[in-house]
Design an enzyme around this catalytic site. Structure first.
Site, PDB file in Angstrom:
ATOM      1  N   ASP A  41       8.118 -39.546 -13.088  1.00 66.68           N
ATOM      2  CA  ASP A  41       9.074 -40.648 -13.064  1.00 66.68           C
ATOM      3  C   ASP A  41       9.867 -40.319 -12.005  1.00 66.68           C
ATOM      4  O   ASP A  41       9.985 -39.330 -11.764  1.00 66.68           O
ATOM      5  CB  ASP A  41       9.887 -40.527 -14.569  1.00 66.68           C
ATOM      6  CG  ASP A  41      10.861 -41.551 -14.489  1.00 66.68           C
ATOM      7  OD1 ASP A  41      11.633 -41.939 -13.668  1.00 66.68           O
ATOM      8  OD2 ASP A  41      11.146 -41.912 -15.760  1.00 66.68           O
ATOM      9  N   ASN A  59     -17.587   2.748  -4.399  1.00 67.80           N
ATOM     10  CA  ASN A  59     -16.826   1.739  -5.014  1.00 67.80           C
ATOM     11  C   ASN A  59     -15.258   1.991  -5.110  1.00 67.80           C
ATOM     12  O   ASN A  59     -14.715   0.948  -5.183  1.00 67.80           O
ATOM     13  CB  ASN A  59     -17.536   1.819  -6.400  1.00 67.80           C
ATOM     14  CG  ASN A  59     -17.378   0.327  -6.990  1.00 67.80           C
ATOM     15  OD1 ASN A  59     -17.736  -0.413  -6.417  1.00 67.80           O
ATOM     16  ND2 ASN A  59     -17.427   0.265  -8.419  1.00 67.80           N
TER      17      ASN A  59
END
Length: 843
Positions: free
Chosen positions: A328, A680
């Protein structure tokens, strides 16, 4: 007492039972009851530090590492067993730290989201936080309010409530204040009870609180459903991607085992099992949930500083994907600070007075939009010196503003007569006024002329009533006496011009779905350069008359929809979602249906309770610009998460396939299980900080959607390049023995993964992109230094099995890594050219 025991009581009996009165509780009594019974809230299961810590170990890959630990323990390899525990501990600590920070950020954001209710204490009405309500409090309920406690209605004005959360019935039910004579057992029979968690759909009421917090009926349902959690689109895609990765890993590990048994004369099955487990763990991006959560929490805190409060973290990702933003215009493109500039009436003073009598309580009204009209009318009444005249009237009944009726109606009485007064949209008010066709047409033309100038207009009408008629307001709303038209100015926000321009740059289509007249909507939209002509607007009634095919075309063609009903807003959003990701900005109860189905539901602070409940994001500042800041923030989160997924998966797959292919054909392991786990750990350490990275402006210009299948394609493509360079390193060092191969492969694996991250940070050449964030740079430098230092230490040699590298070997590794970087740059730029032709691999 159970709710059924309150249904048959009169108002005076209720007051006696709850020790209260029409003036409400005293401040001292309410404080005493609050201390005795506790706050009005349902205890939720908050995530504790201990739960966050335990969550770090709930992973299949952590379980695999624990199996490795037990095997090593049985074999007497105490140092290797301890190192595996150390790896698990370090990873868990990093995950815990980032998740704890993210949970803290979410708790902080919740403090902005406070629900309030109008309560009467010491004879004075005030707004308080709903958690401070106690038994015996008198409250006022309006459309859009979520009833904050179990209450007994003592006064109702055309009241209806939505009790779907308790009964499953989607249609609002009528509510009354009169005692019920028969004994009530079921919730749906309790016509004079308002249950916590249900919503006021229409009308108005005064009620007495008789149960709060855990004593309410709603609390019992919440207790049964508290374990249910919403799974985001990203989480679903991540689950599918994880399954794909596991299948690839499993197939590869089977290949390793089968070929090792077939080729090697006496393979060590224990060693093979440990190696396979370490290799499997190495390929999984276990830090992805941490990186994602960390990115989202950083984004949420950043948006909070810009007055955008995120109710669910995953909404930030959804914001980045928005292609259409429907809103709106009120308060987002305009200031919503109204000023009366003209009154078209024979008696201007009377018109302003009656319009004020149809107003709510300015200080306590929670309807922001109507409050703007009320404030302007109150200011004008003061200017005219008519404030004293309000006290000459008593409000008897009221039908609050309804978006379908587009008007508010009240019944008032002075010392001699009773009146019905209504105010609202000129089209609807003039339709029920006693006017000639010529007179009505003239007034509508005047209204349109004001609308074309961007002015908003309210019509006011009245008629006298007898006592009999006053009992049914709706029947009296015809043949009214026209009092006048009131014109309001609502200036365009300065930020609106910038916001519309920013939306175009971000590739977001802005649409206006407003209840205002088409003239006003067009005027505002043209001023901010959203549209260029009157032909770019369509009204709700015109849209309703179109066929289904024509409606599909209409939502593509028109930017502005005026005089739309809640159902039409819902239909427009639904049609748009067939092709686009749609965000909707609303605030009233009428916006709730559209908010519930939109991809991202956005409301302003001060929106109705039901709208806030349906929302994902709350704006503390009523501005379109802050939403666009949120969209940009969402795209930054997407980009940084994408960097991590692509970088870690490409590198992991590259190493995984290289080691898996080579392992069966040589007499030693190309990399030991502990060495794989160390790679890792060290490579993931700086990767977590990718959440803080800077993003190129060009990356923010298009909507972003997670497509993990495309990520997999990119990861495998870049992973193939990584595997190729691993083979080069293998061919150069395998003849020098396992120590040299394992050491240099360890160094090369980490350096190549870190530099690859800096390569895929941007679609541009790595030297022409935006500078990386300082945390990312600092942790990368630290990790590189640590990687080069470890093989020179006694821990590196004695525990991890490295040898001390020589300068020649290091130079060869540096040359391979540099060439690998250049190769990735060439492939990246090639893929970018394909992307410009619509053939991009990465979505």
């Amino acid at each position: 007492m159970d709710f059924s025991e309150f249904t048959g009581l009169t108002t005076s009996s209720i007051f006696t039972e709850l020790q209260t009165s029409l003036t409400g509780l005293t401040a001292a009594e309410s404080n005493a009851r609050l201390k005795k019974y506790g706050e009005n809230k349902i205890t939720s299961r908050e995530v504790t530090s201990w739960q966050i810590l335990v969550r770090q170990f709930k992973s299949p890959f952590v379980y695999l590492l624990f199996i490795s630990f037990l095997i090593l323990l049985l074999l007497g390899e105490m140092i290797d067993a301890f190192m595996i525990l150390l790896f698990v501990g370090i990873n868990a600590s990093l995950g815990f730290y980032q998740e704890y920070k993210s949970e803290s950020a979410v708790k902080l954001l919740k403090k902005y989201l406070v629900a309030k209710i109008k309560v009467r204490r010491d004879g004075v009405e005030t707004n308080i936080e709903t958690r401070f309500l106690v038994e015996g409090d008198l409250i006022t309920l309006e459309p859009g309010d979520i009833i904050p406690a179990d209450v007994r209605f003592i006064k109702t004005y055309n009241l209806t409530a939505d009790e779907e959360v308790l009964t499953g019935e989607s249609q609002p039910v009528q509510k009354f204040a009169d005692p019920i004579k028969k004994h009530i057992k079921e919730i749906y029979e309790a016509e004079n009870i308002g249950f916590s968690g249900t919503t006021i759909a229409g009308g108005k009421a005064e009620a007495v609180v008789f149960a709060t917090g855990g004593s309410t009926n709603y609390a019992k349902i919440v207790e049964l459903t508290s374990g249910a959690e919403r799974e985001s689109t990203f989480e679903k895609e991540l689950g599918r991607f994880s399954k794909f990765t596991l299948l690839v890993v499993l197939a590869t590990l089977i290949f390793i085992v089968v070929t090792s048994v077939a080729i090697k004369p006496n393979p060590s099955f224990i060693e093979l099992a440990l190696f396979s487990i370490a290799l499997a763990v190495s390929v999984i991006p276990e830090a992805l949930p941490v990186v994602t959560t960390f990115s989202l929490s950083i984004g949420a805190v950043s948006l909070a500083k810009k007055n955008v409060i995120v109710k669910r973290l995953s909404a930030i990702e959804d914001l980045g994907a928005l292609e259409v933003l429907a809103s709106d215009k009120t308060g987002t493109l305009t200031e919503n600070k109204l000023t009366i500039i003209d009154v078209y009436s024979k008696d201007k003073d009377e018109c302003i007075l009656k319009a004020n009598l149809a107003s709510g309580d300015l200080a306590l009204s929670r309807n922001v939009q109507n409050n703007a009209f009320d404030i302007a009318l109150s200011v004008k009444l003061d200017e005219l010196g008519g404030r004293y005249r309000l006290n000459l009237y008593e409000k008897i009944d009221e039908i609050p503003f309804d978006p379908n009726r587009r008007r508010v109606t009240v019944v008032i009485a002075d010392h001699t007569d009773t009146y019905i007064v209504t105010r609202g949209s000129p089209e609807d008010i003039l339709a029920i006024c006693k006017l000639s066709d010529k007179g009505r047409k003239k007034l509508l033309e005047w209204t349109r002329s004001m609308g074309e100038k961007g002015k908003r207009v309210l019509a006011v009408a009245e008629c006298k009533l007898n006592q009999k008629d006053a009992k049914d307001i709706l029947k009296c709303e015809n043949n009214l006496k026209f009092l006048g038209l009131i014109t309001f100015s609502d200036p365009i926000k300065e930020s609106a011009y910038v916001a519309i321009s920013s939306a175009k740059k971000l590739g977001v289509r802005v649409m206006i779905l407003t209840g205002d007249s088409p003239e006003v909507a067009v005027s505002v939209a043209r001023q901010v350069k959203l549209i260029t002509s009157y032909d770019d607007v369509i009204t709700g009634s015109e849209f309703e008359e179109l066929s289904v095919t024509e409606k599909h075309k209409a939502v593509e063609k028109y930017q502005v929809f005026a005089r739309v009903t809640p159902q039409q807003k819902y239909d427009i959003i639904k049609l748009l979602q067939e092709k686009y990701s749609v965000g909707f900005l609303g605030e009233g109860i009428n916006d709730a249906p559209a908010l519930k189905i939109s991809d991202v539901a956005i409301v302003v602070d001060g929106a109705s309770d039901v709208a806030r409940e349906a929302s994902d994001i709350v704006l503390l500042e009523r501005s379109l610009k802050v939403i666009l800041d949120g969209i940009e923030g969402g795209r930054k989160v997407f980009e940084n998460t994408s960097k991590y997924i692509t970088a870690t998966m490409a590198s992991n797959f590259g190493n995984f396939f290289a080691i898996a292919i080579i392992a069966p054909f040589i007499n030693f392991l190309p990399m030991l299980p502990l060495q794989i786990l160390l790679v890792n750990l060290l490579s993931d350490f700086p990767m977590i900080m990718v959440a803080t990275d800077n993003v190129d402006e060009e990356a923010l210009t298009t909507p972003k959607r997670y497509n993990l299948r495309s990520f997999a394609t990119s990861a495998l493509s870049f992973g193939f390049i990584s595997t190729s360079f691993d083979f080069v390193l293998f061919s150069l060092f395998v003849k020098h023995g396992e120590g040299q191969l394992q050491t240099y492969w360890f160094i090369e694996s980490i350096l190549s993964e870190l530099l690859f991250l800096f390569s895929i940070r941007s679609q541009k050449a790595f030297f022409a992109t935006k500078l990386p964030s300082k945390p990312l740079v600092y942790l990368t430098i630290f990790t590189i230094i640590l990687t080069l230092a470890i093989p020179f230490t006694s821990i590196g040699r004695n525990i991890f099995g490295f040898i001390e590298p020589n300068m020649k070997g290091l130079l060869i590794v540096f040359a391979i890594v540099f060439t690998y970087l250049l190769s990735n740059e060439a492939v990246k730029l090639f893929l970018r050219r394909l992307a410009s032709k619509g053939l991009a691999l990465r979505g």
